[in-house]
Design a protein around this motif. Sequence first.
Motif, PDB file in Angstrom:
ATOM      1  N   TYR A   1      -6.072  -7.302  14.968  1.00  0.00           N
ATOM      2  CA  TYR A   1      -5.608  -6.609  16.277  1.00  0.00           C
ATOM      3  C   TYR A   1      -5.717  -7.002  17.705  1.00  0.00           C
ATOM      4  O   TYR A   1      -5.278  -6.562  18.492  1.00  0.00           O
ATOM      5  CB  TYR A   1      -6.447  -5.203  16.133  1.00  0.00           C
ATOM      6  CG  TYR A   1      -8.012  -5.416  16.146  1.00  0.00           C
ATOM      7  CD1 TYR A   1      -8.473  -5.541  17.430  1.00  0.00           C
ATOM      8  CD2 TYR A   1      -8.755  -5.748  15.034  1.00  0.00           C
ATOM      9  CE1 TYR A   1     -10.092  -5.797  17.650  1.00  0.00           C
ATOM     10  CE2 TYR A   1     -10.126  -5.600  15.305  1.00  0.00           C
ATOM     11  CZ  TYR A   1     -10.810  -5.919  16.469  1.00  0.00           C
ATOM     12  OH  TYR A   1     -11.963  -6.248  16.618  1.00  0.00           O
TER      13      TYR A   1
ATOM     14  N   ASP B   1      -5.367  -9.120  20.952  1.00  0.00           N
ATOM     15  CA  ASP B   1      -4.532 -10.095  21.897  1.00  0.00           C
ATOM     16  C   ASP B   1      -5.271 -10.682  22.988  1.00  0.00           C
ATOM     17  O   ASP B   1      -4.464 -10.976  23.994  1.00  0.00           O
ATOM     18  CB  ASP B   1      -3.208  -9.295  22.248  1.00  0.00           C
ATOM     19  CG  ASP B   1      -3.544  -8.285  23.245  1.00  0.00           C
ATOM     20  OD1 ASP B   1      -4.952  -7.549  23.157  1.00  0.00           O
ATOM     21  OD2 ASP B   1      -2.658  -7.721  24.009  1.00  0.00           O
ATOM     22  N   PHE B   2      -6.400 -10.576  23.236  1.00  0.00           N
ATOM     23  CA  PHE B   2      -7.045 -11.258  24.185  1.00  0.00           C
ATOM     24  C   PHE B   2      -7.212 -12.676  24.087  1.00  0.00           C
ATOM     25  O   PHE B   2      -6.557 -13.378  23.046  1.00  0.00           O
ATOM     26  CB  PHE B   2      -8.840 -10.845  24.034  1.00  0.00           C
ATOM     27  CG  PHE B   2      -9.055  -9.476  24.350  1.00  0.00           C
ATOM     28  CD1 PHE B   2      -7.978  -8.550  24.759  1.00  0.00           C
ATOM     29  CD2 PHE B   2     -10.340  -8.845  24.124  1.00  0.00           C
ATOM     30  CE1 PHE B   2      -8.299  -7.237  25.002  1.00  0.00           C
ATOM     31  CE2 PHE B   2     -10.447  -7.734  24.439  1.00  0.00           C
ATOM     32  CZ  PHE B   2      -9.454  -6.727  24.942  1.00  0.00           C
ATOM     33  N   ASN B   3      -7.476 -13.343  25.161  1.00  0.00           N
ATOM     34  CA  ASN B   3      -7.479 -14.833  25.116  1.00  0.00           C
ATOM     35  C   ASN B   3      -8.360 -15.341  24.456  1.00  0.00           C
ATOM     36  O   ASN B   3      -9.379 -15.789  25.203  1.00  0.00           O
ATOM     37  CB  ASN B   3      -7.300 -15.086  26.972  1.00  0.00           C
ATOM     38  CG  ASN B   3      -7.178 -16.612  26.834  1.00  0.00           C
ATOM     39  OD1 ASN B   3      -6.268 -17.299  26.050  1.00  0.00           O
ATOM     40  ND2 ASN B   3      -7.721 -17.279  27.816  1.00  0.00           N
TER      41      ASN B   3
ATOM     42  N   TYR C   1     -12.182   3.042  21.307  1.00  0.00           N
ATOM     43  CA  TYR C   1     -10.917   2.588  21.445  1.00  0.00           C
ATOM     44  C   TYR C   1      -9.976   3.102  20.475  1.00  0.00           C
ATOM     45  O   TYR C   1     -10.361   2.828  19.103  1.00  0.00           O
ATOM     46  CB  TYR C   1     -10.734   1.085  21.857  1.00  0.00           C
ATOM     47  CG  TYR C   1     -11.599   0.628  22.954  1.00  0.00           C
ATOM     48  CD1 TYR C   1     -11.243   0.783  24.301  1.00  0.00           C
ATOM     49  CD2 TYR C   1     -12.520  -0.469  22.506  1.00  0.00           C
ATOM     50  CE1 TYR C   1     -11.901   0.366  25.341  1.00  0.00           C
ATOM     51  CE2 TYR C   1     -13.358  -1.043  23.670  1.00  0.00           C
ATOM     52  CZ  TYR C   1     -12.900  -0.574  25.030  1.00  0.00           C
ATOM     53  OH  TYR C   1     -13.515  -1.186  26.123  1.00  0.00           O
ATOM     54  N   GLN C   2      -8.761   3.620  20.751  1.00  0.00           N
ATOM     55  CA  GLN C   2      -7.754   3.807  19.729  1.00  0.00           C
ATOM     56  C   GLN C   2      -7.204   2.498  19.177  1.00  0.00           C
ATOM     57  O   GLN C   2      -6.976   1.872  20.154  1.00  0.00           O
ATOM     58  CB  GLN C   2      -6.806   4.794  20.319  1.00  0.00           C
ATOM     59  CG  GLN C   2      -7.610   6.472  20.256  1.00  0.00           C
ATOM     60  CD  GLN C   2      -6.427   7.417  20.100  1.00  0.00           C
ATOM     61  OE1 GLN C   2      -5.207   7.106  20.243  1.00  0.00           O
ATOM     62  NE2 GLN C   2      -7.100   8.657  20.092  1.00  0.00           N
TER      63      GLN C   2
ATOM     64  N   THR D   1      -4.260   0.119  18.721  1.00  0.00           N
ATOM     65  CA  THR D   1      -3.171  -0.040  19.219  1.00  0.00           C
ATOM     66  C   THR D   1      -2.659  -1.319  18.999  1.00  0.00           C
ATOM     67  O   THR D   1      -3.357  -2.299  18.617  1.00  0.00           O
ATOM     68  CB  THR D   1      -3.390  -0.101  20.933  1.00  0.00           C
ATOM     69  OG1 THR D   1      -4.012  -1.271  21.327  1.00  0.00           O
ATOM     70  CG2 THR D   1      -3.518   1.322  21.477  1.00  0.00           C
TER      71      THR D   1
ATOM     72  N   GLU E   1      -0.767  -4.764  19.178  1.00  0.00           N
ATOM     73  CA  GLU E   1      -0.299  -5.334  20.320  1.00  0.00           C
ATOM     74  C   GLU E   1       0.650  -6.496  19.961  1.00  0.00           C
ATOM     75  O   GLU E   1       0.663  -6.880  18.898  1.00  0.00           O
ATOM     76  CB  GLU E   1      -1.485  -5.936  21.348  1.00  0.00           C
ATOM     77  CG  GLU E   1      -2.653  -5.047  21.498  1.00  0.00           C
ATOM     78  CD  GLU E   1      -2.299  -3.922  22.524  1.00  0.00           C
ATOM     79  OE1 GLU E   1      -1.280  -4.367  23.234  1.00  0.00           O
ATOM     80  OE2 GLU E   1      -2.612  -2.924  22.827  1.00  0.00           O
TER      81      GLU E   1
END
Lengths: 600, 393
Positions: free
Chosen positions: B26, B28-30, B196-197, B199, B201
């Motif tokens: 899930y 999408d961070f770096n 957090y819901q 999401t 990405e």
Amino acid sequence: MTDTPLSLIRNFSIIAHIDHGKSTLADRLIQACGALTAREMTNQVLDNMDIERERGITIKAQTVRLTYPAKDGNTYVLNLMDTPGHVDFAYEVSRSLAACEGSLLVVDASQGVEAQTLANVYQAIDANHEIVPILNKIDLPAAEPERVRAQIEDVIGIPADDAVGISAKTGLNIEGVLEALVTRLPPPTGDATAPLQALLVDSWYDAYLGVIILVRIMQGRLKRGDKIRMMASGAVYAVDQVGVFAPRMVPVDDLGPGEMGYINAAIKTVADCNVGDTITDDRRPATQALAGFKPSIPVVWCGLYPIDADDFEKLRDSLSKLRLNDASFHYEAETSAALGFGFRCGFLGLLHLEIIQERLSREFNLDLIATAPSVVYRLYRTNGGMEELHNPADMPDSSLIEKVEEPWINATIMVPDDYLGPVLSLCSERRGIQKDLTYVGNRAMAVYRLPLNEVVFDFYDRLKSISRGYASFDYQMDDYQESDLVRISILVNQEPVDALSFIAHRSAAESRGRSICAKLKELIPRQLFKIAIQAAIGSRVIARETIGALSKDVTAKCYGGDISRKRKLLEKQKEGKKRMRQFGKVEIPQSAFLAALKMD
Amino acid sequence: MRTHAQSEPSVALYVHWPFCRSKCPYCDFNSHVRERIDQTRFAAALRRELATEAAALGRRPLRSIFFGGGTPSLMDPQTTADLIADARALFDAEPNLEITLEANPTSVEAGALAAFAQAGVNRISLGVQSLDDAALRFLGREHSATQAVAALETARRLFGRLSFDLIYARPGQTLAAWRSELDTALTLVSDHLSLYQLTIEPGTVFEGAARRGLFALPDEDASAALYEQTATVAARHGLAAYEVSNYARPGCESRHNLGYWRYQDYIGIGPGAHGRLTRADGLHATRRHRAPEPWAERVERTGSGTTHDDLLSQQDCAREMLLMGLRLDEGIDGTHFAARTGMALEDALDPAILRAALEEDYLAWSIAPASTRLRATPSGRLRLEALLGALVL
């Protein structure tokens, strides 16, 4: 080629219903006369436009000059004017017919005469044409040439004993058609020494050559270097080039009476080239202009708006280029609160409307929204004035209206009797009045008087679906008649959506109002605030729907310090709003209105 | 301690450790997965970049330090200790400086927590994500619910402050199931939770899977119900929703994150880190090279991995401050807004939308003697993206 005596010229057009083989026959004639080599032949040579080829219909009249060595030992010049088959293009047909002395009437021997064929045949008869019936597709097992021959005599009322049986597809008996042209059609008349009278049949814009004019010489001669004068506008031009379509453009020295060809005269002002005008010699002008064409009167109007507001000027430019090529089409600038800047456009019918829209999108690469089509109403004001109304948004308050008249048509529907029942109910549902019902074999021909208003509203689609595509339909404008008509406004959050307002008979107002409100409820996405949708006659609400506010729209995560990304998303969101229209505190995507208009 | 002029605003420090053992479907961070990480090289590069930034900024008050990632608990604890010491030396640390580390609750990482506490970390944020083993497998996590509970026990003994993350509104998750999971979570932590819901990405494994129809998220109405229940359950345990996704007992909010939402200055070092820094000519947005090795190479060559350092326009500042500030329950103080952006709060907003949103109870003014604040109500925060899109000029 310019010395061809009149007796060796034949000018003809071809009349047929869609799919009865007109363009295929034209291709065969071109091939048989050797105008194009086999390698150069593509199917339907004369249908230049992509849309014409794809839909298998002819929109624009095209012309080609053929040479044919006949059995009598003479070589004839045959000028073919291809004509559109659809009623919407009756104007094009009348132009083609005026340039010819005879017509081939092509009828599919397996299907018989169709509604659309009738109007064009009658036009040809009115133009004093000699008509040669051609029975096509006689090679098909389902062909019934004898029955169709009888039908031509019964329904159209012309002798069909010596109808020529052919198969355009296989090339069977094309020779018979060519011989019939030479022996049965009259040669043109005209005096080569008389002052020039040339009929301006068509004009269009060529990206390389500029304005090209198609003419039929009636009297006198036209040659390169001549100074010509447009009799209506008075404009004078020096002729750079004259030529013929063979079918490619071939320059010639001059054109004499009875001949068809083109002129290129470096014409810059498009407005000078009025189709139907007479072209004469500036130094030795004719005293009288030829009788022009019956002017075309648009019967269906709609608004065309660019989806991207920046395309407005491009749309204006494209419309003016199209108009040069299609004089039957009218346009004027208008503004809509819901859709922005656009044009109110008039068409000869629904197919014409569709074709123009498609040409704008294909040839000019424009994305457009069209509002629901409207007919032309006659509005009598209480103060005694009469005006023509073709935009529902312009309808004044009912207190200012004495009466409104709407146009009626005479419609001819031909349908296999299996489907007759539903077709008759459709017509009476649409306020139709039956005038005649006759049978030819197992096909029925129903003649109805119908309000045009009811026909522009999905009549074709319904007719097609209830007859499984077997019904053919044609109409002619009849007269105007007083009617109980009301304007229904569609309101979003109390603000009228001008593009969606429409005029309908009072009896249909409520159900159509309800269906548009329900449709919009489906199409408009939930917004930040709730939206009220209403249909109203004046201040009286006749239908309503409510779209609730969206229940959740928040991104759970906001990653660390990457605020730039959030700001970019906001900027993108704002960019998207250019496609939105503001109604009070909500913004509604234009696409919702587009979809609502499309479903009509 | 030196005194400071008003023109030298305090800063927070964010340190990005870009490596993970595996990429979660899930996320999408770096973050980057490497077979072997050159700890020495990245430690040196981070310290050098910090020194360069400090030299450019001068001595400023330091509010907080946050080690994020990636998985910063995979960092050598000595590096953490060195960076904390450097920061304290280069800036004027506020008393009780908040120093947060994100960590994963696997047994290996839990074992290293003591060393991080020793290094000076005083707040821990654990990536628990779920207390349900099936859900943890779906989310691609390497730990079990039991390991998570054990890691929380260890962390509670070592750190003064503790928070963890949960991801909800997962495919098929019912209101009842989430209520019970959240109730359990609230017995394990008493001061702070990030909820957090889920999401989807762009560019993640889940994006492809969702597009192929392998699963679907709860629809708008179901998701709204889950969100509202979350606030209710948290409130029953004494935690208030102080931000869209963050819940805390009053006084236990993440000071570091509050700095972002209040649109204060922060330094971001490490690959892909962002910063907002007041310089002589105004507020700058900074960004470092996203890819770890090119970032390190740049730092080694020039002292800094910066690829962008842009002066923000007044409109950009106003937009960013609104985007962040309205996520907070406390909202935006009109005086602060004007001081930060040079623009009156009302001038940054569409008047018609403001009026309608106040009427609809999406927004509210709270007027106190010393301040006028604009805040999004819980109902407004539920629709914040749409609201901001219409409201912010």
